[in-house]
Design an enzyme around this catalytic site. Structure first.
Site, short mmCIF file in Angstrom:
data_model
loop_
_atom_site.label_atom_id
_atom_site.label_comp_id
_atom_site.label_asym_id
_atom_site.label_seq_id
_atom_site.Cartn_x
_atom_site.Cartn_y
_atom_site.Cartn_z
N GLU A 1 46.93 31.52 38.45
CA GLU A 1 45.96 30.68 37.64
C GLU A 1 44.85 31.70 37.27
O GLU A 1 44.02 31.64 36.46
CB GLU A 1 45.26 29.47 37.45
CG GLU A 1 46.31 28.69 37.39
CD GLU A 1 46.07 27.19 38.09
OE1 GLU A 1 44.72 26.71 38.42
OE2 GLU A 1 46.85 26.54 37.64
N GLN A 2 45.10 33.47 37.16
CA GLN A 2 44.23 34.35 36.80
C GLN A 2 43.94 34.25 35.45
O GLN A 2 42.56 35.14 35.03
CB GLN A 2 45.01 35.43 37.87
CG GLN A 2 46.18 36.06 36.98
CD GLN A 2 46.21 37.32 38.10
OE1 GLN A 2 45.32 38.40 37.69
NE2 GLN A 2 46.63 37.47 38.93
N MET A 3 45.08 33.50 34.64
CA MET A 3 44.64 33.69 32.64
C MET A 3 43.77 32.60 32.39
O MET A 3 43.98 31.96 31.50
CB MET A 3 46.12 34.22 32.18
CG MET A 3 46.45 35.54 32.73
SD MET A 3 46.15 36.67 32.68
CE MET A 3 46.03 36.88 30.76
N HIS A 4 43.46 31.50 33.37
CA HIS A 4 43.01 30.19 33.07
C HIS A 4 41.13 30.22 33.54
O HIS A 4 40.41 30.91 34.31
CB HIS A 4 43.83 29.50 33.89
CG HIS A 4 42.77 27.93 33.88
ND1 HIS A 4 41.74 27.87 33.71
CD2 HIS A 4 44.15 26.78 33.36
CE1 HIS A 4 42.04 26.14 32.99
NE2 HIS A 4 42.69 25.76 33.26
N ASN B 1 47.18 15.44 43.96
CA ASN B 1 46.53 16.32 43.10
C ASN B 1 46.67 15.70 41.77
O ASN B 1 48.81 16.34 42.36
CB ASN B 1 46.17 17.73 43.23
CG ASN B 1 45.66 18.88 42.36
OD1 ASN B 1 44.13 17.97 41.30
ND2 ASN B 1 45.95 18.75 40.92
N GLU B 2 47.45 15.57 40.78
CA GLU B 2 47.66 15.11 39.58
C GLU B 2 49.64 14.15 40.30
O GLU B 2 50.21 15.29 39.87
CB GLU B 2 47.93 16.28 39.17
CG GLU B 2 46.83 16.58 38.20
CD GLU B 2 46.97 17.74 37.34
OE1 GLU B 2 48.01 18.75 36.94
OE2 GLU B 2 46.30 17.95 36.31
N TRP C 1 48.97 27.99 30.83
CA TRP C 1 50.28 27.51 30.82
C TRP C 1 50.99 26.82 29.92
O TRP C 1 52.23 26.43 29.92
CB TRP C 1 50.26 25.76 32.05
CG TRP C 1 48.91 24.96 31.81
CD1 TRP C 1 47.82 25.11 31.97
CD2 TRP C 1 49.18 23.99 30.93
NE1 TRP C 1 47.23 24.09 31.90
CE2 TRP C 1 47.81 23.65 31.01
CE3 TRP C 1 49.93 23.32 30.01
CZ2 TRP C 1 47.27 22.39 30.40
CZ3 TRP C 1 49.23 22.88 28.98
CH2 TRP C 1 47.93 21.84 29.30
N ARG D 1 53.60 24.63 44.42
CA ARG D 1 52.70 23.42 44.39
C ARG D 1 53.64 22.21 44.46
O ARG D 1 54.31 21.75 43.74
CB ARG D 1 51.43 22.74 43.82
CG ARG D 1 51.79 23.34 42.41
CD ARG D 1 49.67 23.06 42.10
NE ARG D 1 50.40 23.09 40.93
CZ ARG D 1 48.81 22.92 39.20
NH1 ARG D 1 48.02 22.62 40.35
NH2 ARG D 1 49.06 22.73 38.66
N GLU E 1 39.20 17.19 35.48
CA GLU E 1 39.24 18.49 35.11
C GLU E 1 39.10 18.33 33.55
O GLU E 1 39.45 17.82 32.73
CB GLU E 1 40.79 18.68 35.24
CG GLU E 1 40.56 19.03 37.02
CD GLU E 1 42.02 19.44 37.73
OE1 GLU E 1 43.02 19.90 36.42
OE2 GLU E 1 42.92 19.20 38.83
#
Ligand code: GAL
Length: 635
Positions: A363-366, A143-144, A323, A105, A315
């Site tokens: 981001e599956q570990m988030h 975003n950010e 991350w 991104r 958020e």
């Protein structure tokens, strides 16, 4: 004002059959807001010009029907793959001259006119379609900004825009040569077209060249954001926010914030502790599941200033992130504590990131409020508890602090461009001072560098501000209270030269910085009254009153009336003494708090936050680990 909770949601990640149940559960949990849309461009416009709004219409309708309010994000942080074929030169270029690729991104150059036009087009379509939708109650631009180091681009696109920016600023190459001091090393330019970007020079480029490039890059973010805000405003009366980040100084957030109604930021306390904080191994171990006790508070105060009073958490970390170098599970209670701390600092809303943990992609570990199988994760119940407590809690207002700390993005660039000592980092210095104030139980307002009104403040601090603005200098001259300026403040002209007469040139203070030195961390300078100066010190010639002196006889803190200049980077012990004495002179009640316990006052209540993993007893009250205690203030 009613304080509210929310969550970040990605309807495009889940089967449509699940949306209504998700919405019902959000509402039942006590959430008010759902932020959606900010990464959905490829599903809104799968092919150039082919638009599919139907799913987004239905998603908004489903959320709205459950009584939720939508924050609609513009999807410009994730241009679809086809965009790169239309604009092959829109990718930003890194310092080494390599284009940054597609596949994650933020793959765009803020200065690219073609991409800006594409953003203008999609934002117009979105604002026309949803600007009067009753469920869309706020907007988020992009975003950010700056995330993943994306403000500086060393592309041909940026080079052309930079030359135009310089030509507008200086009008003639001769004026630029004078301002930059290009006579040094025969760097004179005869034409703006000869000027390059400051990367890839043989050795360091001219610091004035870097500073202008940093100002230019910041301006590109401001323009990019303004384009979107102006379009949205033509079609919608709902407030517009952007979600800023922790310890990001790559662009002037005050300048971006001037075009928006609300500032918001993304708070990941455990990620920040692991990833973004200079602290001892002991400190990091002690707070590994809680986060640094001051890092969030600092940003709450900063973004309250950026939002001119209106700010949110867009958020909020709900569990382990994915991350940081290490991604521990928060201590039970922290998802509640972090939310309450934001409210105590005046947040209007706190939104958790994200509703359900994604079982796929980056981001599956988030963690989310729900596990990937939709069972509640630990933060789910904590969010519910905050919602119930908010319902019972009257509006606590936002306190007017008596202590002010100036924060200046251009100074962060200045000391990055010319650190003069490896450990001189602007954020690190300001945050160190902020921590000292918080250890004394003080509530702090952060001020922009052009602040013209210091009247509400009994104590004003301006460490490391490279160039003090005219309005601030005037306000300091008129200020009745205590002020603590320095170290390294007013040390540069607006052109990034050394001023003559030499710094700090403060109104009425007879002091001259005759020499500066930077020092390795294991070479401290001891002070006569205890404690020491680290990293940086200045040798002052002065006829002002000397308040602190180094053991070798050089003044470290000097004063005329309430105006003080600090000529070095004090360690925690020296800082505590200097701040305590400043508070005493200013008539401020300071209370030295135990480690990990922090206080913040709202207009009506004092709040205490226990960042420790053990209970703590203070003022006769025992606060559990990760606990919050509040008490009405005497009217
Ligand atoms: C933020 C970002 C979100 C998500 C989150 C993960 O920086 O805005 O999209 O990536 O981090 O912690």
């Amino acid at each position: 004002m009613k304080r509210t909770l929310g969550v970040c949601y990605y309807p495009e990640h889940w089967p449509e059959a699940q949306w209504a149940e998700d919405a019902a559960r959000m509402a039942a949990l006590g959430l008010t807001w759902v932020r959606i849309g900010e990464f959905a461009w490829s599903r809104i416009e799968p092919q150039p010009g082919t638009l599919d709004w139907d799913w987004l219409d239905r998603a908004i309708a489903t959320l709205g029907a459950a009584g939720l309010k939508v924050v609609l994000g513009t999807p410009t942080a994730t241009p679809p793959r086809w965009m790169i074929d239309r604009h092959p030169d829109m990718l930003a270029v890194d310092r080494q001259g390599r284009a940054r690729g597609f596949g994650s991104r933020r793959h765009y150059d803020f200065a690219h006119e073609g991409y800006r036009a594409e953003c203008g087009r999609i934002v117009t379509l979105m604002a026309e379609r949803y600007g009067r939708n009753p469920h869309v109650a706020a907007w988020q631009t992009d975003n950010e900004y700056a995330c993943h180091d994306t403000v500086l681009s060393f592309s041909d696109v940026s080079l052309r825009a930079f030359r135009n920016w310089l030509a507008r600023k200086y009008q003639s190459p001769q004026a630029l040569n004078r301002a930059w001091g290009n006579v040094f090393w025969s760097m004179d330019y005869a034409d703006f077209e000869e000027i390059g970007l400051p990367n890839l020079t043989v050795t360091e480029a001219n610091p004035a060249h870097w500073m202008d490039y940093r100002r230019f890059a910041s301006d590109m973010v401001v323009e990019f954001n303004r384009l979107q805000a102006e379009i949205i405003r033509r079609h919608s009366a709902a407030p517009i926010a952007h979600n800023y980040m922790g310890r990001i100084t790559d662009f002037d957030h005050f300048a971006v914030g001037a075009d928006l109604e609300i500032a918001s930021w993304d708070s990941y306390p455990l990620g920040f502790l692991s990833d973004r904080l200079e602290a001892s191994a002991d400190h990091k171990r002690r707070f590994v599941r809680q986060g640094d006790p001051d890092f969030q508070a600092f940003h709450h105060d900063l973004y309250r200033a950026v939002g001119r009073g209106r700010w949110w958490i867009m958020e909020q970390q709900p569990g382990p992130v994915n991350w940081a170098p290490y991604n521990p599970d928060p201590l039970p209670g922290m998802a509640r504590l972090w939310a309450w701390e934001a409210f105590a600092h005046g947040a209007e809303a706190v939104c958790y990131f994200r509703w359900r943990q994604a079982p796929f992609a980056q981001e599956q570990m988030h963690a989310g409020l729900l596990r990937p199988d939709s069972a509640p994760a630990p933060a789910f119940d904590e969010a519910g508890q905050v919602a119930r407590e908010l319902a019972e809690m009257p509006d606590q207002g936002t306190a007017q602090a008596r202590v002010a700390l100036v924060f200046d993005y251009a100074s962060a660039w200045a000391w990055e461009v010319q650190p003069q000592g490896r450990d001189f980092d602007y954020f690190r210095l300001v945050f160190h001072i902020y921590k000292g104030l918080r250890r004394l139980g003080l509530s702090v307002d952060i001020l922009p560098p052009d602040c013209a009104d210091l009247a509400p403040y009994a104590l004003v601090l301006a460490p490391g501000v490279a160039t003090l603005s005219e309005p601030l200098l005037k306000a300091l001259a008129a200020h009745q209270g205590q002020a603590l300026i320095g170290p390294r403040s007013n040390a540069k002209t607006p052109d990034f030269a050394t001023p003559v007469p030499l710094p700090p040139n403060l109104p009425g203070l007879a002091a001259t910085v005759a020499r500066v030195e930077s020092l390795p961390p294991d070479v401290p300078v001891p002070l006569a009254r205890g404690g020491q100066v680290l990293h940086w010190r200045e040798k002052l010639e002065t006829t002002a009153q000397v308040v602190e002196v180094a053991e070798d006889g050089w003044p470290v803190l000097v004063a005329t009336g309430g105006l003080h200049y600090l000529a070095g980077w004090p360690d925690a012990a020296a800082l505590e003494r200097i701040l305590s004495e400043a508070c005493a002179r200013a008539g401020l009640a300071a209370e030295r708090l135990p480690e990990g316990l922090r206080r913040r006052d709202s207009a009506t209540h004092a709040f205490w936050f226990n960042y420790n993993s053990d209970p703590i007893t203070w003022g006769g009250v025992t606060i559990p680990p990760a606990g919050v205690h509040w008490q009405a203030l005497a009217p």
